[in-house]
Scaffold this active site. Structure first.
Site, short mmCIF file in Angstrom:
data_model
loop_
_atom_site.label_atom_id
_atom_site.label_comp_id
_atom_site.label_asym_id
_atom_site.label_seq_id
_atom_site.Cartn_x
_atom_site.Cartn_y
_atom_site.Cartn_z
CG ASP A 464 -1.95 -1.05 1.21
OD1 ASP A 464 -2.33 -1.45 0.11
OD2 ASP A 464 -2.39 -1.50 2.29
CG ASP A 770 -4.66 -0.16 5.55
OD1 ASP A 770 -5.49 -0.53 4.70
OD2 ASP A 770 -4.10 0.96 5.52
CG ASP A 774 -6.65 -4.22 2.05
OD1 ASP A 774 -7.00 -4.11 0.87
OD2 ASP A 774 -6.19 -3.29 2.71
#
Length: 1037
Positions: A464, A770, A774
Site C-alpha cells: 500500500d 490494512d 484487504d
C-alpha cells in the site's frame, strides 16, 4: 431497597436527620406512646427535628429558585458530611446491578428483558453510571470498583504444558526407550558380574547420558513453548478506542471495564458484550459465534446487541459494555480451548521427511553393524581384554554372554541415535523463536510461524502507499472553492451559505470526532489521519463552526466510505427547513467531479458547469496530484420532499450534484523508504504499489520512493488504473503483470486479482493491507502483512505478520530475517549431516573390519548432544547480514540441500572419515599408545572436528568464515562451553566416558588434526558449482 421520601429532601439528608434524631434518645428511655405524657426532653428532641426539616425545605426551595434563574450557586462549607453505617439497604447504585443477569440478557439477545426488566439501553447506562457522551469517570477508584463487581476482560486460559510433560514426551521416543532398556540390562549384568562398586559404570553411564540428552531437549522445547505463549499474548492484546471522562483514549482490550463507551468502525473486533448506543449503518459478522455467514444489522430499535469476538463489517458507532471476560459468550468458549502452539511449518514438514529418510539409512547401518558384531562374537572373532576369544562356547558364563550381547545392542542402537538428525526440527524451532523475538524488537509481530521462512522466498512485494510508504501524517496544503484557489486569509470573503455547506460537509460526513474540555481549550481531534487533517483544516484554518452544524441538523442516513466508490456520504435534515433533505458527499475528486453538474463560487452563487469549466477543474486536480497531493472533494445536493414522501428519499443523490470545493492533502514519504525499496530490488524482489489514489498522485509518490525510475517510466503500462487492469482479458493480464509497477484507483478486488495472477506466474507474493476488504488478498498471498496502527482487526487476523509501525522499512527487515531463517537452517543441515555421515561410516567400517566400535554409546550420546542442541543453538541464532540481500530469492521448488551444501558436506565428511580410520587402524603405532588411549584420541579428534567445522558452517560459500563472528556472542560462548565440557569428559570422567587422560602433545595433535578442517573448507570453496545453483542456494531464503 433505596429509601423513598415524599418531601424534596434527598434520601441521604433524610436518613442522616433520622439518625441524628434517634441518637438524641438515650438507650434506657422507653418508646413514646400516645397515652403517655411526653417528657420535656422528648418535646425538645421533636422540636429540633421539625426545625431541621423546615430549614432543609427552605434551602431546597431557595436552590430551585437559583437554578431556575440560572444564577450561580455560592459554594460554602454549609454542612458537614458524616459517614453513617446503615443497615446495608442503601448500597452504591452500581453494586445493585446483577452482572450475571445483565450478561445473560445480552448473550440471549433478549429484547423483551432489555425493555421490561432494565427499561431500555438508556436505563442500563444510568444503572452503570455511564454518560453516553462522556463515558465513565475512568479514575483509578472507578475502574477498580467496576473490575471488582463485574470482573476483568480476561478469560481463564487452559494451563500451558508443564516442563514435566516435555520430559515425558522426550522419554516416549522409541530409540530412547530401547537405549534405557539396554542400559538397565547392562547395569544389572554389570553389578551381578563385578559388584555394585565396579559394575554400575557401563549401564549407569548410558542412563546418565540419556537423561542428560532428554533434559536438555525438554528444557529447550519448554523455553520455546513459553516464548510462543508470550507472543500469543501480544497477538491478542488489541487496542480499543474508549470514551472516559469525555476524552477519547486508546486502551488495551484487557483494561476494558463494564460501563465503557467503545468506538467501533469497520474492521474492528467487538472487544466485549454490549449494547448499541448510537451509530450509522452498523453491520456485524457473527459467524465466529453463530456459524452464520450473513451480516447482522445492529440498531437501537430492533437489535441493539453486540457480542464479543464478532467483527464490524460496515458502518460505525458506539457501544456500551455490559459484560467482560468470562461473562461473555466468547470468554466462555475461549476459556475451554487451548491454542495449539505446535504449528508445523512447511519447512518443518520437509525436515521431518528428511529426518525419516536419514533415520532409515541409519537404522539399516545399525542393523548391519549389529549382525556383524553378533556373528563375530559368537564365532569367536571378538577378543576380550586379556587378548583371548570373548566367546568359548559352553565355557563362557551366561552373564558374560548376556553382558556382551547387551553391549553390542547398545552400540547398534546408539548408532541409530546419532544417525537420526532429531536436531533438525529443534534447529527450526530455535531459529524461528529467535527470529520472532528479534523481529518483535524491529516492529514486526509474527502471527504464523510459517511466514518467517516463507518471507525469505518472496519474489514480489505488493505494498500500500498511505502509511506504509508515506508517514500518514496528512495536512491540507491547498484549497479550491469552485474554480478558484482560496488562501486561509481569504476565508472571510466566502459567502455564509457556502461556509455553512462546507461546515455540514466536513462536520457531519466524518468518522472523526472533536473534543474540547473547555470552550477556550485547543480542540482534540480523533480519527483517521485523513479525517484529522480535514477537521483540523476546517477548525483552525477556515474557522468553521462544526458544533453548530451538528446541533442544527438531523442525520437521516449515512453511507460509510466504500473502497469501490472511493467516497462517503450523509443525508441530513436541517431544523430550520424540515421539508428539504440535503446530501453531502466527500471522496475522490475526479469521481465526484463526474457526478456534478453545477458549482458554487465564493460569493455563494450556484452556477452551471460547462465542459470547459469541468476540464479546468480536472486539470487543477491533475496538477495537485502531480505534486503528490491526495485530492479530496466536497459536493452537495438538496431535495424537497412533500408530506408523506420522506421514505422515498432515504437514498443519497448521486447525480446532478453541486461542486463545493477541493482540498489537497500532503502526506510525505517516510524517511529511509527509498533505501528500503532499493534494498529489496537489489535482493531480486520486485516492489509493486497498490493505492486508491489517482494515477498522477500514485506516479509522483512512486518516483519519490524509487518504485518507478526513468527506465520504467518509458513503459506506458507501468502505471495502470484498477478499472483498466480488471477489464484486461486473462491473457493480457498475465502478459502485462510483470510490467505493471503501480496500480492506481484500485479496489480490494484488484489487489486480490493481482496476487492471483502473480502466483500463477510462479511468484512467491507478499502483500500489505490494512482494511477489512484487504482480507481476501492477505489470505490469498503467500505472506500477508497487515498494519499494526491503521490496520483493522479483520486485516490483522487474516495476515501472517503484523507490521507494528506501518513502515515499509520494517517490511524490508522482515525480508532480511526470512532469508536469515532459511539460511541458518541450511547451515545446520550441512553441519549435522557431516557428523552423521562421518559417524556412520567410521563405526560401520570399524565394526566390519575389526569387530570393534571405536565410539562407545556414551561417547556417541555426547556427540549427539553437542550436535543437536548446542550446535543448533550456535548456528540457529546467527543474525542477518547484508550479503543475504545481495542475492536472488529462491524459487518455490528449490532443493533444501543444494549443490553448494553437498560440496562442503562431502569434503568435510571424507576428511573426517579418512583421519579417524587412520587413527583406528594405525593410531597405536603412530602414537605408541594403548588401545584405550587410541580410542580416546579417536573420540577427542572426532568431537574437535565438529567444533572446528561449526565455523565452516557459518558461511556456506564465502571463504572468510570469521566475518561478523564478534557479533554472535552466543556462538562463541557455546564453542567455549563445548571445549570445556569435552576437556572434562576426557580428563576427569574416564570411567563415565570410557576415556583415558591425554598428554599435552596428544591434545595438540588432536587440535591440529581438527584445525585442518579450516584450510580444507577454504580450498573446497574454490571448487566452482553451477553458477545458477550457487547464486540461488547462497540466497538462503
Amino acid at each position: 431497597m433505596p429509601l423513598k421520601v415524599k418531601t424534596e429532601i434527598s434520601p441521604v439528608c433524610s436518613f442522616s436527620l433520622l439518625i441524628n434524631v434517634l441518637r438524641l434518645r438515650k438507650p434506657s428511655e422507653p418508646t413514646m406512646h400516645r397515652q403517655v405524657e411526653p417528657s420535656k426532653s422528648s418535646v425538645r428532641r421533636w422540636r429540633v427535628a421539625v426545625t431541621a426539616i423546615s430549614v432543609t425545605r427552605f434551602l431546597v426551595g431557595l436552590t430551585k429558585k437559583v437554578v431556575e434563574n440560572n444564577a450561580e450557586l455560592l459554594r460554602s462549607l454549609s454542612f458537614v458530611t458524616i459517614d453513617v453505617e446503615g443497615s446495608g439497604d442503601e448500597r452504591v447504585p452500581i453494586l445493585d446491578v446483577d452482572p450475571q443477569g445483565l450478561a445473560k440478557m445480552v448473550k440471549d439477545k433478549s429484547f423483551q428483558s432489555l425493555n421490561d426488566q432494565y427499561g431500555g439501553v438508556k436505563q442500563v447506562a444510568t444503572l452503570l453510571q455511564t454518560d453516553f457522551k462522556k463515558g465513565i469517570p475512568g479514575d483509578d477508584n472507578d475502574l477498580a470498583l467496576r473490575t471488582k463487581v463485574f470482573g476483568a476482560n480476561k478469560y481463564q486460559k487452559q494451563p500451558a504444558k508443564s516442563f514435566f510433560s516435555f520430559v515425558l514426551e522426550a522419554f516416549k521416543d522409541t530409540i530412547i526407550i530401547i537405549l534405557l532398556v539396554c542400559a538397565v540390562l547392562s547395569l544389572g549384568f554389570g553389578i551381578k558380574q563385578h559388584g555394585l562398586k565396579e559394575g554400575w559404570y557401563d549401564g549407569g553411564s548410558i542412563i546418565v547420558a540419556v537423561v542428560l540428552v532428554v533434559v536438555v531437549s525438554a528444557v529447550s522445547n519448554y523455553r520455546q513453548s513459553k516464548q510462543f505463549e508470550e507472543l500469543s499474548h501480544e497477538t491478542n492484546d488489541i487496542r480499543v478506542q474508549v470514551v472516559r471522562n469525555g476524552r477519547y483514549q486508546p486502551v488495551s482490550i484487557f483494561e476494558l471495564v463494564v460501563g465503557d463507551i467503545v468506538s467501533l468502525k469497520t474492521g474492528d473486533q467487538i472487544p466485549a458484550d454490549g449494547l448499541f448506543v448510537e451509530g450509522h449503518s452498523l453491520k456485524v459478522d457473527e459467524s465466529s459465534m453463530t456459524g452464520e455467514s450473513d451480516h447482522v444489522e445492529v440498531n437501537e430499535k430492533k437489535n441493539p446487541f453486540l457480542l464479543s469476538g464478532t467483527k464490524v463489517t460496515d458502518g460505525h458507532g458506539y457501544m456500551l459494555v455490559t459484560a467482560v471476560g468470562i461473562n461473555t459468550a466468547w470468554g466462555e468458549m475461549m476459556s475451554s480451548i487451548r491454542r495449539d502452539l505446535n504449528e508445523e511449518t512447511p519447512l518443518q514438514a520437509r525436515l521431518s521427511k528428511l529426518t525419516s529418510y536419514i533415520g532409515n539409512i541409519g537404522l539399516s547401518v545399525a542393523v548391519l553393524v549389529l549382525l556383524v558384531l553378533l556373528i563375530r562374537y559368537f564365532t569367536g572373532h571378538t577378543k576380550a581384554e586379556n587378548g583371548r576369544s570373548a566367546f568359548n562356547g559352553s565355557k563362557t558364563k551366561f552373564d558374560d554372554v548376556m553382558n556382551s550381547v547387551v553391549g553390542i545392542i547398545a552400540a547398534a542402537v546408539t548408532i541409530v541415535v546419532v544417525a537420526i538428525p532429531e536436531g533438525l526440527p529443534l534447529a527450526v524451532t530455535l531459529t524461528l523463536a529467535y527470529s520472532m523475538k528479534r523481529m518483535m524488537r524491529e516492529h514486526a509481530m509474527v502471527r504464523k510461524l510459517s511466514a518467517c521462512e516463507t518471507m525469505g522466498s518472496a519474489t514480489i512485494i505488493c505494498t500500500d502507499k498511505t502509511g506504509t510508504l508515506t508517514l500518514n501524517e496528512m495536512k491540507v496544503t491547498e484549497f479550491w472553492l469552485g474554480k478558484e484557489p482560496i488562501d486561509n486569509s481569504m476565508s472571510s470573503e466566502i459567502a455564509p451559505n457556502v461556509l455553512q455547506l462546507l461546515s455540514e460537509g466536513v462536520g457531519l460526513n466524518t468518522t472523526g470526532t472533536v473534543y474540547k474540555p473547555k470552550p477556550t481549550s485547543v480542540p482534540e481531534i480523533y480519527g483517521s489521519p485523513t479525517e484529522k487533517a480535514i477537521l483540523s483544516w476546517a477548525l483552525n484554518d477556515m474557522g468553521l463552526n462544526i458544533d453548530e452544524s451538528k446541533q442544527s441538523c438531523e442525520i437521516i442516513h449515512v453511507e460509510a466510505f466504500n473502497s469501490e466508490k472511493k467516497r462517503s456520504g450523509v443525508l441530513i435534515r436541517r431544523s430550520n427547513n424540515k421539508r428539504v433533505l440535503a446530501t453531502h458527499w466527500k471522496g475522490a475528486a475526479e469521481m465526484l467531479l463526474a457526478m456534478c453538474s453545477c458549482y458554487y463560487d465564493k460569493k455563494g452563487v450556484s452556477k452551471f458547469m460547462n465542459e470547459d469549466e469541468r476540464e479546468h477543474i480536472g486539470m487543477v486536480i491533475e496538477s495537485m496530484a502531480a505534486k503528490s497531493l491526495r485530492c479530496i472533494a466536497f459536493a452537495t445536493s438538496d431535495v424537497t420532499v412533500t408530506d408523506g414522501n420522506e421514505e422515498n428519499h432515504t437514498k443519497l443523490e448521486e447525480r446532478g450534484l453541486t461542486w463545493l470545493g477541493l482540498v489537497g492533502l500532503k502526506d510525505p514519504c517516510r524517511p529511509g523508504v527509498k533505501q528500503a525499496v532499493e534494498s529489496c530490488q537489489n535482493a531480486g524482489v520486485s516492489i509493486k504499489m497498490i493505492t486508491g489514489d489517482n494515477m498522477h498522485t500514485a506516479r509522483a509518490i512512486a518516483f519519490e520512493c524509487g518504485i518507478l525510475n526513468s527506465e520504467s517510466s518509458l513503459h506506458n503500462e507501468a502505471v495502470v488504473e484498477g478499472v483498466q487492469f480488471r477489464n484486461y482479458s486473462e491473457e493480457e493480464r498475465m502478459q502485462k503483470i510483470e510490467t505493471i509497477r503501480v496500480l492506481a484507483r484500485s479496489s480490494p478486488f484488484d489487489k486480490l486479482l493481482m496476487v492471483q495472477c502473480l502466483k500463477q506466474k510462479g511468484h512467491v507474493v507478499a502483500v500489505t493491507g490494512d482494511g477489512t476488504n484487504d482480507a481476501p488478498a492477505l489470505k490469498e498471498a503467500d505472506i500477508g502483512l497487515s498494519m499494526g496502527i491503521q490496520g483493522t482487526e479483520v486485516a490483522k487476523e487474516s495476515s501472517d505478520i503484523v507490521i507494528l509501525d506501518d513502515n515499509f522499512t520494517s517490511v524490508a527487515t522482515v525480508l532480511r530475517w526470512g532469508r536469515c531463517v532459511y539460511n541458518n537452517i541450511q547451515k545446520f543441515i550441512q553441519f549435522q549431516l557431516t557428523v552423521n555421515v562421518a559417524a556412520l561410516v567410521i563405526n560401520f567400517i570399524a565394526a566390519v573390519s575389526s569387530g570393534d566400535v571405536p565410539l562407545t554409546a556414551v561417547q556417541l550420546l555426547w556427540v549427539n548432544l553437542i550436535m543437536d542442541t548446542l550446535g543448533a543453538l550456535a548456528l540457529a541464532t546467527e543474525q542477518p547480514t547484508n550479503d543475504l540481500m545481495d542475492k536472488r530469492p529462491v524459487g518455490r521448488t528449490e532443493l533444501l540441500i543444494t549443490k553448494v551444501m553437498w560440496r562442503n558436506l562431502i569434503a568435510q565428511a571424507l576428511y573426517q572419515v579418512t583421519i579417524l580410520l587412520i587413527l583406528q587402524f594405525k593410531g597405536k603405532s603412530i602414537f605408541g599408545v594403548s588401545e584405550e588411549v587410541k580410542d580416546t584420541l579417536i573420540f577427542n579428534t572426532f568431537v574437535l572436528c565438529q567444533i572446528f567445522n561449526e565455523f565452516n558452517a557459518r558461511n556456506m560459500d564465502k571463504k572468510n568464515i570469521f566475518k561478523g563472528i564478534h557479533k554472535n556472542r552466543l556462538f562463541l560462548a557455546i564453542i567455549g562451553i563445548t571445549l570445556v565440557l569435552q576437556a572434562i569428559m576426557v580428563e576427569f570422567l574416564q570411567r563415565f566416558a570410557n576415556t583415558e587422560r591425554l598428554s599435552w602433545e596428544q591434545w595438540g595433535a588432536c587440535i591440529g588434526i581438527a584445525a585442518l578442517t579450516w584450510p580444507i573448507g577454504w580450498i573446497v570453496k574454490c571448487i566452482p558449482v553451477d553458477k545458477k545453483v550457487q547464486t540461488r542456494s547462497s540466497a538462503a531464503s
